[in-house]
Write a protein that holds these residues in place. Structure first.
Motif, PDB file in Angstrom:
ATOM      1  N   LYS A 190       1.214  -0.873   0.292  1.00  0.00           N
ATOM      2  CA  LYS A 190      -0.209   0.376  -0.064  1.00  0.00           C
ATOM      3  C   LYS A 190       0.692   1.048  -0.199  1.00  0.00           C
ATOM      4  CE  LYS A 190      -3.777   2.511   2.213  1.00  0.00           C
ATOM      5  NZ  LYS A 190      -2.833   4.111   2.414  1.00  0.00           N
ATOM      6  N   ASN A 191       1.666   0.953   0.429  1.00  0.00           N
ATOM      7  CA  ASN A 191       2.655   2.937   0.949  1.00  0.00           C
ATOM      8  C   ASN A 191       3.837   2.440   0.066  1.00  0.00           C
ATOM      9  OD1 ASN A 191       1.066   3.719   3.566  1.00  0.00           O
ATOM     10  ND2 ASN A 191       1.549   2.062   4.293  1.00  0.00           N
ATOM     11  N   ASN A 192       4.054   1.655  -0.947  1.00  0.00           N
ATOM     12  CA  ASN A 192       4.806   1.684  -1.621  1.00  0.00           C
ATOM     13  C   ASN A 192       5.925   0.905  -1.064  1.00  0.00           C
ATOM     14  OD1 ASN A 192       3.380   1.701  -4.432  1.00  0.00           O
ATOM     15  ND2 ASN A 192       2.739   3.992  -3.748  1.00  0.00           N
ATOM     16  N   ILE A 193       6.599   0.066  -0.186  1.00  0.00           N
ATOM     17  CA  ILE A 193       7.634   0.034   0.582  1.00  0.00           C
ATOM     18  C   ILE A 193       8.723  -0.774   0.006  1.00  0.00           C
ATOM     19  CG2 ILE A 193       9.457   0.429   3.149  1.00  0.00           C
ATOM     20  CD1 ILE A 193       6.737   1.919   4.050  1.00  0.00           C
ATOM     21  N   ASN A 194       9.757  -1.207  -0.053  1.00  0.00           N
ATOM     22  CA  ASN A 194      10.167  -2.727  -0.374  1.00  0.00           C
ATOM     23  C   ASN A 194      11.244  -2.485  -0.286  1.00  0.00           C
ATOM     24  OD1 ASN A 194      10.808  -5.103  -1.651  1.00  0.00           O
ATOM     25  ND2 ASN A 194      10.774  -4.916  -3.312  1.00  0.00           N
ATOM     26  N   SER A 195      11.806  -2.389   0.762  1.00  0.00           N
ATOM     27  CA  SER A 195      13.126  -1.920   1.410  1.00  0.00           C
ATOM     28  C   SER A 195      13.805  -1.871   2.972  1.00  0.00           C
ATOM     29  CB  SER A 195      13.699  -0.595   0.986  1.00  0.00           C
ATOM     30  OG  SER A 195      13.218   0.645   1.628  1.00  0.00           O
ATOM     31  N   LYS A 196      14.883  -2.262   3.248  1.00  0.00           N
ATOM     32  CA  LYS A 196      14.894  -2.410   4.594  1.00  0.00           C
ATOM     33  C   LYS A 196      14.732  -1.185   5.736  1.00  0.00           C
ATOM     34  CE  LYS A 196      19.064  -3.572   7.312  1.00  0.00           C
ATOM     35  NZ  LYS A 196      21.046  -3.620   7.806  1.00  0.00           N
ATOM     36  N   MET A 197      14.045  -1.324   6.266  1.00  0.00           N
ATOM     37  CA  MET A 197      13.817  -0.794   7.540  1.00  0.00           C
ATOM     38  C   MET A 197      13.093  -0.519   8.958  1.00  0.00           C
ATOM     39  SD  MET A 197      11.231   2.341   5.071  1.00  0.00           S
ATOM     40  CE  MET A 197      11.766   3.238   4.336  1.00  0.00           C
ATOM     41  N   ASP A 198      13.147  -0.390   9.959  1.00  0.00           N
ATOM     42  CA  ASP A 198      12.911  -0.490  11.444  1.00  0.00           C
ATOM     43  C   ASP A 198      11.388  -0.480  11.636  1.00  0.00           C
ATOM     44  OD1 ASP A 198      15.301  -1.133  11.218  1.00  0.00           O
ATOM     45  OD2 ASP A 198      15.912   0.677  12.045  1.00  0.00           O
ATOM     46  N   VAL A 199      10.237  -0.675  12.533  1.00  0.00           N
ATOM     47  CA  VAL A 199       9.376  -0.661  12.771  1.00  0.00           C
ATOM     48  C   VAL A 199       9.144  -0.247  14.077  1.00  0.00           C
ATOM     49  CG1 VAL A 199       7.019  -1.629  12.614  1.00  0.00           C
ATOM     50  CG2 VAL A 199       8.619  -1.794  10.153  1.00  0.00           C
ATOM     51  N   ALA A 200       8.422   0.652  14.162  1.00  0.00           N
ATOM     52  CA  ALA A 200       8.497   1.333  15.683  1.00  0.00           C
ATOM     53  C   ALA A 200       6.631   0.802  16.540  1.00  0.00           C
ATOM     54  CB  ALA A 200       9.194   2.167  15.783  1.00  0.00           C
ATOM     55  N   ILE A 201       6.302   0.366  17.759  1.00  0.00           N
ATOM     56  CA  ILE A 201       5.595   0.313  18.256  1.00  0.00           C
ATOM     57  C   ILE A 201       5.484   0.969  18.880  1.00  0.00           C
ATOM     58  CG2 ILE A 201       3.194  -1.637  18.295  1.00  0.00           C
ATOM     59  CD1 ILE A 201       5.731  -3.445  16.443  1.00  0.00           C
ATOM     60  N   VAL A 202       3.790   1.356  19.402  1.00  0.00           N
ATOM     61  CA  VAL A 202       3.494   1.970  20.731  1.00  0.00           C
ATOM     62  C   VAL A 202       2.236   1.396  20.641  1.00  0.00           C
ATOM     63  CG1 VAL A 202       3.206   4.235  22.109  1.00  0.00           C
ATOM     64  CG2 VAL A 202       5.010   4.260  20.359  1.00  0.00           C
ATOM     65  N   GLY A 203       2.055   0.826  22.198  1.00  0.00           N
ATOM     66  CA  GLY A 203       0.892   0.025  22.588  1.00  0.00           C
ATOM     67  C   GLY A 203       0.511  -0.820  21.437  1.00  0.00           C
ATOM     68  N   ASP A 204      -0.668  -0.020  20.640  1.00  0.00           N
ATOM     69  CA  ASP A 204      -1.057  -1.505  19.679  1.00  0.00           C
ATOM     70  C   ASP A 204      -1.037  -0.825  18.205  1.00  0.00           C
ATOM     71  OD1 ASP A 204      -3.045   0.251  19.895  1.00  0.00           O
ATOM     72  OD2 ASP A 204      -5.110  -0.597  19.578  1.00  0.00           O
ATOM     73  N   LYS A 205      -0.488   0.474  18.237  1.00  0.00           N
ATOM     74  CA  LYS A 205      -0.275   1.122  16.910  1.00  0.00           C
ATOM     75  C   LYS A 205       1.326   1.151  16.547  1.00  0.00           C
ATOM     76  CE  LYS A 205      -4.772   2.569  16.341  1.00  0.00           C
ATOM     77  NZ  LYS A 205      -5.608   1.608  17.551  1.00  0.00           N
ATOM     78  N   ILE A 206       0.371   1.769  14.953  1.00  0.00           N
ATOM     79  CA  ILE A 206       2.264   1.370  14.549  1.00  0.00           C
ATOM     80  C   ILE A 206       3.155   2.606  14.761  1.00  0.00           C
ATOM     81  CG2 ILE A 206       3.676   1.670  12.330  1.00  0.00           C
ATOM     82  CD1 ILE A 206       2.922  -1.161  12.764  1.00  0.00           C
TER      83      ILE A 206
END
Length: 437
Positions: A54-70
């Motif tokens: 959906k967000n046209n991401i296809n690369s090395k990245m980190d994902v941070a989560i706070v509570g139940d949300k991205i």
């Protein structure tokens, strides 16, 4: 004897010390504040390769989560900003998968197909271990028994369970019951969807009808009243009804043809001509018109004789799904990751496989809040290991193709909580507790 000048000097020194102490206290407060702020992230998935169609991401990245949300998706988010960092270097991060065709109305009716029956499975038993965070039940219940399905299965599952409502009020009790035209009530179907369960029921299901287009047309009528799509298992007619007529005359754009790659002589027309092995031209036209083609693998509805020629000719399904139920779970289908890996073996790219297992189904069921990793969205996340080696993949006719890649779900998070961890990568190493006297 102290001079006046000495007294002034001592006063200045005293005030200077107080100022320095005050500054020190402020610095300490700033440090404490910055440390608290630095650890505002609850979970940081670090070092993985993100695929978010959906967000046209296809690369090395980190994902941070706070509570139940991205909270954030970016490169090189500092580990110091997180309370818990999970090293996923070398793994793939995707939105939590959506399996758009399942049967999870588990129960104990020995005479039922998938409504409150042994044929329906518990969603949690097969979802998270395959990276799936949302399943859609495909017509196991109708308007008469959906409340039981909700209380007995949906409300008890950690997995998000949505549903297509069967056009027949009693749902998928038996093939005989699904011929009951008098139990197909569009007004009641629409009422259940729009008034009672708009957040749970995403469409209508027509299946296993032996006659003409009546079941389909009743489902479409219901879909029009409720503004939802229809999914159709279009088989078991003798002679076979025309799928061209289904696609071009009875379906609306957005309606769904499941079991796309089935090949059943007599009762069902296939999309690939069984003599020439060419995709029928109207199939491409139907997909261009907006008809959705769903895999719906199942125990008897996926054949390499259909899928491989179709893909070689440029036809790909819109959505990948399992048709999970008791007869498919240990057969050629197995689980969502196996079906996805099967498409990798047939030449579909990893990006396209993820698209058809996440964002595409989210759009089909009109749930744009699902199937992506946008900031602020619910943190449904899958982490996969793309294993290299020699693997075999079966179809329902028990023939095999070989592949060199296989997806394996390493970690699954549902609403920000780790619900599947294959190798314990999210937890600390065990240490021997200190001896006590």
């Amino acid at each position: 004897m102290r001079t006046k000048t000495a007294g002034i000097s001592e006063f200045i020194q005293h005030q200077f010390v107080r100022i320095v102490q005050g500054i020190g206290a402020v610095l300490v407060l700033i440090l404490i504040s910055s440390t608290v702020h630095a650890q505002e992230i609850d979970i940081l998935l670090k070092g993985g390769h993100v695929i978010d169609p959906k967000n046209n991401i296809n690369s090395k990245m980190d994902v941070a989560i706070v509570g139940d949300k991205i909270f954030r998706v970016a490169k090189d988010i500092p580990a110091s900003t997180s309370k818990r960092t999970v090293d996923i270097t070398g793994l793939y991060v995707t939105p939590g998968l959506i399996d758009m065709h399942t049967h999870v109305f588990h129960g104990t009716d020995p005479n039922s197909m998938t409504a409150n029956s042994y044929g329906g499975l518990q969603a949690d038993a097969f979802s998270f271990r395959a990276g799936v965070t949302t399943v859609v039940d495909a017509g196991s219940s109708g308007w008469r028994n959906f409340p039981l399905f909700k209380a007995q299965s949906i409300d008890r599952a950690q997995t998000r369970v949505l549903a297509f409502l069967n056009v027949v009020g009693h749902g998928m009790l038996s093939r005989f019951d699904q011929q009951d035209v008098t139990d197909m009530n569009p007004e009641m179907n629409a009422y259940m969807i729009k008034r009672l369960y708009p957040n749970l029921i995403v469409g209508l299901k027509s299946a296993h009808f032996w006659g003409d287009f009546t079941s389909v047309d009743k489902a479409v009528e219901s879909g029009k009243l409720a503004n939802v799509p229809v999914i159709v298992d279009f088989g078991e007619h003798t002679p076979a009804n025309s799928i061209e007529s289904l696609f071009m005359e009875h379906f609306r754009p957005g309606d769904i043809f499941t079991h796309t790659f089935s090949e059943i002589n007599g009762g069902r027309e296939s999309i690939v001509d069984e003599k020439s092995r060419k995709v029928k031209p109207f199939v491409f036209a139907a997909q261009k018109r907006g008809i959705i083609f769903d895999v719906g693998h199942g125990a008897g509805a996926f054949n390499f004789n259909q899928a491989i020629p179709a893909m070689k000719q440029g036809f790909m399904p819109n959505t990948i799904s399992t048709d999970l139920y008791n007869l498919s779970m240990n057969a050629a289908m197995k689980d969502m990751t196996n079906v996805m890996s099967k498409f990798l073996a047939m030449g579909m790219s990893l990006q396209d496989v993820i698209l058809r297992s996440s964002w595409n189904p989210a759009q089909v069921i009109k749930r744009p809040d699902l199937g992506h990793l946008s900031v602020g969205s619910e943190a449904d996340i899958a982490v996969f290991n793309l294993k290299k080696g020699n693997f075999g993949y079966m179809d329902v006719r028990r023939t095999k193709i070989n592949g060199t890649e296989k997806l394996e779900a390493e970690l699954t998070l549902r609403a920000g909580r780790v619900v599947w961890d294959l190798n314990g990568i999210s937890v600390p190493e065990w240490q021997m507790p200190a001896a006590t006297n």
